[in-house]
Motif scaffolding. Structure first.
Motif, PDB file in Angstrom:
ATOM      1  N   GLN A  93      -3.159  -4.163  -9.412  1.00  0.00           N
ATOM      2  CA  GLN A  93      -2.924  -4.003  -7.938  1.00  0.00           C
ATOM      3  C   GLN A  93      -4.234  -3.630  -7.201  1.00  0.00           C
ATOM      4  O   GLN A  93      -4.419  -3.858  -6.115  1.00  0.00           O
ATOM      5  CB  GLN A  93      -2.029  -2.804  -7.659  1.00  0.00           C
ATOM      6  N   ASN A 153      -1.262   0.016 -13.056  1.00  0.00           N
ATOM      7  CA  ASN A 153      -1.700  -0.627 -11.809  1.00  0.00           C
ATOM      8  C   ASN A 153      -2.786  -1.217 -11.748  1.00  0.00           C
ATOM      9  O   ASN A 153      -3.511  -1.425 -10.667  1.00  0.00           O
ATOM     10  CB  ASN A 153      -1.491   0.466 -10.550  1.00  0.00           C
ATOM     11  N   THR A 213       0.796  -1.348   0.184  1.00  0.00           N
ATOM     12  CA  THR A 213       0.107  -0.162   0.053  1.00  0.00           C
ATOM     13  C   THR A 213       0.925   1.222   0.106  1.00  0.00           C
ATOM     14  O   THR A 213       0.529   2.084  -0.950  1.00  0.00           O
ATOM     15  CB  THR A 213      -0.987  -0.132   1.156  1.00  0.00           C
ATOM     16  N   ASP A 214       1.805   1.300   0.799  1.00  0.00           N
ATOM     17  CA  ASP A 214       2.665   2.432   0.913  1.00  0.00           C
ATOM     18  C   ASP A 214       3.293   2.762  -0.433  1.00  0.00           C
ATOM     19  O   ASP A 214       3.423   3.950  -0.872  1.00  0.00           O
ATOM     20  CB  ASP A 214       3.875   2.128   1.889  1.00  0.00           C
ATOM     21  N   LEU A 238       2.320   1.798  -3.268  1.00  0.00           N
ATOM     22  CA  LEU A 238       1.375   2.102  -4.337  1.00  0.00           C
ATOM     23  C   LEU A 238       0.991   3.853  -4.113  1.00  0.00           C
ATOM     24  O   LEU A 238       0.721   4.514  -4.982  1.00  0.00           O
ATOM     25  CB  LEU A 238      -0.068   1.307  -4.236  1.00  0.00           C
ATOM     26  N   GLN A 239       0.808   4.030  -2.881  1.00  0.00           N
ATOM     27  CA  GLN A 239       0.445   5.424  -2.616  1.00  0.00           C
ATOM     28  C   GLN A 239       1.448   6.451  -3.052  1.00  0.00           C
ATOM     29  O   GLN A 239       1.189   7.390  -3.356  1.00  0.00           O
ATOM     30  CB  GLN A 239       0.327   5.489  -0.739  1.00  0.00           C
ATOM     31  N   GLN A 240       2.799   6.200  -2.665  1.00  0.00           N
ATOM     32  CA  GLN A 240       3.900   6.715  -3.318  1.00  0.00           C
ATOM     33  C   GLN A 240       3.697   7.159  -4.699  1.00  0.00           C
ATOM     34  O   GLN A 240       3.981   8.283  -5.195  1.00  0.00           O
ATOM     35  CB  GLN A 240       5.197   6.212  -2.713  1.00  0.00           C
ATOM     36  N   GLU A 241       3.680   6.025  -5.422  1.00  0.00           N
ATOM     37  CA  GLU A 241       3.522   6.076  -6.952  1.00  0.00           C
ATOM     38  C   GLU A 241       2.486   7.066  -7.295  1.00  0.00           C
ATOM     39  O   GLU A 241       2.570   7.630  -8.412  1.00  0.00           O
ATOM     40  CB  GLU A 241       3.426   4.540  -7.348  1.00  0.00           C
ATOM     41  N   LEU A 242       1.143   6.979  -6.558  1.00  0.00           N
ATOM     42  CA  LEU A 242       0.143   7.673  -7.108  1.00  0.00           C
ATOM     43  C   LEU A 242       0.225   9.068  -6.646  1.00  0.00           C
ATOM     44  O   LEU A 242       0.102  10.073  -7.459  1.00  0.00           O
ATOM     45  CB  LEU A 242      -0.864   7.219  -6.006  1.00  0.00           C
ATOM     46  N   MET A 243       1.393   9.490  -5.671  1.00  0.00           N
ATOM     47  CA  MET A 243       1.445  10.764  -5.479  1.00  0.00           C
ATOM     48  C   MET A 243       2.602  11.403  -6.391  1.00  0.00           C
ATOM     49  O   MET A 243       2.688  12.504  -6.497  1.00  0.00           O
ATOM     50  CB  MET A 243       2.122  10.885  -3.777  1.00  0.00           C
ATOM     51  N   LYS A 265     -11.676  -2.938   5.758  1.00  0.00           N
ATOM     52  CA  LYS A 265     -10.868  -2.269   4.868  1.00  0.00           C
ATOM     53  C   LYS A 265     -11.196  -2.745   3.233  1.00  0.00           C
ATOM     54  O   LYS A 265     -11.337  -1.841   2.547  1.00  0.00           O
ATOM     55  CB  LYS A 265      -9.538  -2.681   5.112  1.00  0.00           C
TER      56      LYS A 265
END
Length: 141
Positions: free
Chosen positions: A29, A26, A6-7, A9-14, A98
């Motif tokens: 994912q 993704n 998750t981290d 993927l979140q960084q990639e999104l940002m 979740k």
């Protein structure tokens, strides 16, 4: 394809300047399971009949079968009732909430702390409803 955490993927999104590119790169994912698929997966790990689950979850067998068939989507409260009925662990409950796009139990909220405690200590749904009622909190059903 390897699952990203998750981290990551979140960084990639940002860092991504283009949403469409991020989404297409993704696609594998994203969680694509329905509530009924997620519940069926958890149900298969437990040794309980659907009749017993309905009774321990405080719901009718008809409603339970509709949920498992994907014809009804349970509310967060009903999902928590099912977790109690299944004897789910805190971790299993949090993961199910979740993945279903619902708020996880948050111990800083009094009601959620009581529910969390009940899961942690193996209380029945009816015992936890009594505790919620005693503390002037909304019961699960």
């Amino acid at each position: 394809m390897e699952k990203k955490n998750t981290d990551g993927l979140q960084q990639e999104l940002m860092d991504s300047p283009d949403l469409e590119q991020f989404l297409s790169q993704n696609q594998e994912q994203f969680v694509n399971k329905s509530v009924s698929e997620l519940l069926n997966h958890l149900f298969e790990k437990k040794y309980i009949s659907k009749a017993a689950l309905a009774k321990q979850s405080g719901m009718s067998e008809i409603y339970l079968h509709q949920i498992f068939a994907g014809r009804r989507n349970p509310s967060r409260n009903r999902l928590l009732c099912l977790c109690y009925g299944l004897g789910a662990s805190v971790e299993e409950t949090q993961e199910l909430l979740k993945l279903c796009g619902m708020a996880q139990l948050y111990p800083k909220l009094k009601r959620d702390a009581i529910i969390y405690y009940g899961l942690l200590h193996g209380l029945s749904l009816f015992e936890i409803n009594d505790k919620l009622f005693d503390k002037n909190e909304e019961t699960l059903f």
